[in-house]
Design a protein around this motif. Structure first.
Motif, mmCIF file in Angstrom:
data_model
loop_
_atom_site.group_PDB
_atom_site.id
_atom_site.type_symbol
_atom_site.label_atom_id
_atom_site.label_comp_id
_atom_site.label_asym_id
_atom_site.label_seq_id
_atom_site.Cartn_x
_atom_site.Cartn_y
_atom_site.Cartn_z
ATOM 1 N N CYS A 17 8.582 -1.542 3.275
ATOM 2 C CA CYS A 17 7.712 -2.421 2.526
ATOM 3 C C CYS A 17 7.611 -1.808 0.836
ATOM 4 O O CYS A 17 7.851 -2.502 0.079
ATOM 5 C CB CYS A 17 6.414 -2.766 2.956
ATOM 6 N N CYS B 245 0.825 -1.179 0.143
ATOM 7 C CA CYS B 245 0.051 -0.155 0.079
ATOM 8 C C CYS B 245 0.977 1.378 0.116
ATOM 9 O O CYS B 245 0.482 2.344 -0.353
ATOM 10 C CB CYS B 245 -0.758 0.095 1.314
ATOM 11 N N CYS C 135 4.570 2.392 4.451
ATOM 12 C CA CYS C 135 5.674 2.465 5.218
ATOM 13 C C CYS C 135 6.547 2.279 4.302
ATOM 14 O O CYS C 135 6.883 1.101 3.303
ATOM 15 C CB CYS C 135 5.729 1.299 6.458
ATOM 16 N N CYS D 135 2.969 -3.782 8.486
ATOM 17 C CA CYS D 135 1.797 -4.938 8.670
ATOM 18 C C CYS D 135 2.464 -6.016 8.127
ATOM 19 O O CYS D 135 3.569 -6.223 7.350
ATOM 20 C CB CYS D 135 0.786 -4.476 8.007
HETATM 21 S S1 SF4 Z 1 4.075 -3.449 5.260
HETATM 22 FE FE1 SF4 Z 1 1.804 -2.973 5.126
HETATM 23 S S2 SF4 Z 1 1.590 -0.692 5.868
HETATM 24 FE FE2 SF4 Z 1 3.476 -1.049 5.033
HETATM 25 S S3 SF4 Z 1 3.461 -0.473 2.767
HETATM 26 FE FE3 SF4 Z 1 3.297 -2.675 3.288
HETATM 27 S S4 SF4 Z 1 1.340 -3.149 3.046
HETATM 28 FE FE4 SF4 Z 1 1.599 -0.903 3.316
#
Ligand code: SF4
Ligand SMILES: Cc1cc2nc3c(=O)[nH]c(=O)nc-3n(C[C@H](O)[C@H](O)[C@H](O)COP(=O)(O)O)c2cc1C
Ligand code: FES
Lengths: 148, 414
Positions: free
Chosen positions: B340, B334, B337, B380
């Protein structure tokens, strides 16, 4: 064709209902027209930028016009090993467009997608959300010519 | 010979899943009746005692989760996670298409336990026909008076894997971009529209009617003691029977693949299995005698996850499959963060380089470092799990990576 004003009005007052309204708009127009997006933002009390942010977050929603038939090819691992690449090529060849494009007559849009939860019968293509199972490249002309 | 054990799917194709009357005829809604006659505390105790753990991947004790919900909050919600975005998984769809009423009853039981009268089902956008079915099932249950004062609304997602993460799912129901929230606060305390919310998976809810009618001890006695009950697994890839099975949780992977699944297709040999969906680890032949339950899978460095079972035969190119998987995570991140957003991009970039024959040993080392960073620092579960397919294949199938590296020192290339 239903009016976007009426469609959006159906969802007024529904908490968090903007995504439901977007779905309903897409059912009618196959994408979310700019004026409709603006009105939805007003109706749900958020800025147009925020509404645009929501609409563009989700891969099912589109803010660009799309064809009458939206063809999506699943590319996730189970479909990948079942030969999704070759089916993609067959669809591109048949339609004469690349992934992400719409045919000049406005009939077909071709998109890639991730697993649609039908992996008992890979590879899978969807035509306006209807899954077609165990698709082979050879079947593509027959499958797509049935879209009138 | 290993055998299925059907509880949730005992009446599959024998009853109309939309019809509450059909379901009542085979004993349905008795569990809810019993639940409503119990003290809330005792009901939560009963579910705790059954040992039921979440079927959505994290394996958290369901009764325990419910016990965190503040008793005195005026409004609370029950949310069902039907996002089912994990590639290779279709068990929640099957539960709905075969036994939708059990899901509704399970949600109402949860409502009775935490004192909530409103449920939401968040169904992925890829399943519009399941949305229709569920709406008809709710109508039918209401017409029979089966749900009492508990109401359920179905909301549809719009194609975002991350919305399966419980706080992203809540954001999406609220009409926002589906970006995960920081935890704590957990949804049990501050969830949908800021009030206490229980989020459980479809399969978790659908177990509840049977736990209530047949008793916590009965459930606790099925399968693996620490992760009791049945699990619905979905088989995909190079296996003879690409279909679903409901099995006791102590069945081994070998039994699932070679007995129920009928073994590898076209007389080929087995190479690897990825369990739990695209975020799961790849498991070599040597570990096939592992039972599928949550803890046993954890012990071999894998995860039961959603219960997806992707079988690869001896001819499959592991590096190519993992490259494809790395594209999935880059696409689905997404972007909230950095570990990721940037990490999934780099994983894909390096995997492609290796897959195209331009990689070096240094690339493999970098992937391993990146994997550690992502597992520790991503916000996440998406970013934390994204490198696991890479990590597990470097561990168990390193020769397949080495074979693809640029020949520089004579180490690769054979
Ligand atoms: S770890 Fe989760 S919150 Fe972070 S960018 Fe990836 S999908 Fe988004
Ligand atoms: C990226 C991501 C995707 C997830 N997708 C799902 C999903 O599709 N279905 C699901 O039930 N849980 C999914 N989960 C787990 C949920 O966050 C949550 O733990 C679960 O719904 C809780 O229900 P349970 O305790 O009954 O398993 C996902 C988690 C992450 C991090
Ligand atoms: S992987 Fe293509 S439908 Fe699931």
């Amino acid at each position: 064709m239903a009016n976007y004003v009426d469609i959006i009005e159906l969802y007024r007052g529904k908490k968090g209902g903007i995504i439901e309204a977007f779905h309903a708009l897409q059912n009618e127009f196959n994408y979310i027209p700019e004026e409709a997006l603006g009105l939805a933002a007003k109706t749900f009390g958020i800025s147009e930028a925020e509404a645009y942010g929501v609409a563009t977050f989700y891969s099912y929603l589109s803010v660009k016009p799309r064809g009458k038939y939206i063809i999506r090819m699943c590319e996730s691992a189970p479909c990948h090993i079942a030969g999704a690449d070759r089916v993609v090529k067959a669809i591109e060849d048949y339609l004469g467009i690349n992934v992400g494009e719409t045919t000049a007559d406005g009939k077909f849009t071709f998109e890639l997608c991730e697993c649609i939860g039908q992996c008992q019968a890979t590879p899978v293509v969807t035509i306006n959300s209807e899954p077609v199972f165990n698709v082979s490249p050879e079947q593509i002309p027959e499958i797509l010519s049935a879209c009138k | 010979m290993a055998q299925e054990y059907r509880v949730l799917l005992e009446y599959a194709d024998k009853i109309n899943p939309a019809s509450a009357a059909d379901y009542i005829n085979v004993g349905g809604y008795k569990g809810l009746e019993k639940a409503r006659g119990m003290e809330r505390k005792a009901l939560i105790e009963e579910v705790k005692k059954s040992g039921l753990r979440g079927r959505g991947g994290a394996g958290f004790n369901a009764g325990m989760k419910w016990s965190f919900v503040p008793q005195d909050a005026p409004v609370k919600y029950v949310v069902c996670n039907l996002d089912e975005g994990e590639p290779g998984t279709y068990k929640d769809r099957i539960i709905c298409q075969k036994n939708a009423q059990a899901l509704l009853e399970g949600m109402a039981i949860c409502g009775a336990a935490i004192g909530s009268s409103q449920g939401y089902i968040y169904c992925r956008g890829e399943y519009p026909f399941v949305v229709d079915l569920l709406r008809r099932a709710i109508e039918s249950a209401k017409a029979e008076g089966a749900l009492g004062d508990f109401d359920i609304e179905v909301r549809m997602g719009a194609g975002a894997y991350v919305c399966g993460e419980e706080t992203a799912l809540i954001e999406s129901i609220e009409g926002h971009r589906g970006e995960p929230r920081f935890k704590p606060p957990f949804p049990g305390v501050e969830g949908l529209w800021g009030v206490p919310t229980v989020v459980n998976n479809v399969e978790t809810f659908a177990c509840l009617p049977y736990i209530l009618t047949r008793g916590a001890e009965w459930f606790a006695g099925i399968g693996a003691p620490k992760y009791p009950g049945t699990k619905i697994v979905t088989l995909t890839g190079d296996v003879v029977n690409t279909t679903w099975f409901e099995v006791p949780t102590d069945m081994t992977l070998r039994e699932v693949i070679f007995e129920l699944g009928g073994g590898v297709k076209n007389g080929k040999k087995f190479k690897a299995v990825q369990v739990g969906g695209t975020s799961g680890a790849f498991i070599p032949e040597a570990n096939l005698d592992c039972p599928i339950d949550f803890d046993s899978m954890g012990n071999i460095g894998a995860a039961l996850g959603s219960g997806a079972v992707l079988v690869l035969d001896e001819t499959r190119d592991i590096v190519d499959v993992v490259t494809r998987i790395s594209k999935f995570f880059e696409h689905e991140s997404c972007g909230k963060c950095n570990p990721c957003r940037e990490g999934t991009f780099r994983c894909r970039e390096i995997m492609e380089r290796i897959n195209n024959g331009n990689g070096s040993e240094k690339d493999i080392e970098n992937l391993q470092v990146l994997s550690k960073v992502m597992q520790k620092a991503a916000l996440c579960g998406l970013g934390q799990a994204a490198p696991i397919p890479i990590d597990s294949t470097i561990k168990h199938f390193k020769h397949e990576y080495l074979r693809k590296l640029v020949v520089t020192s004579g180490k690769g290339g054979h």
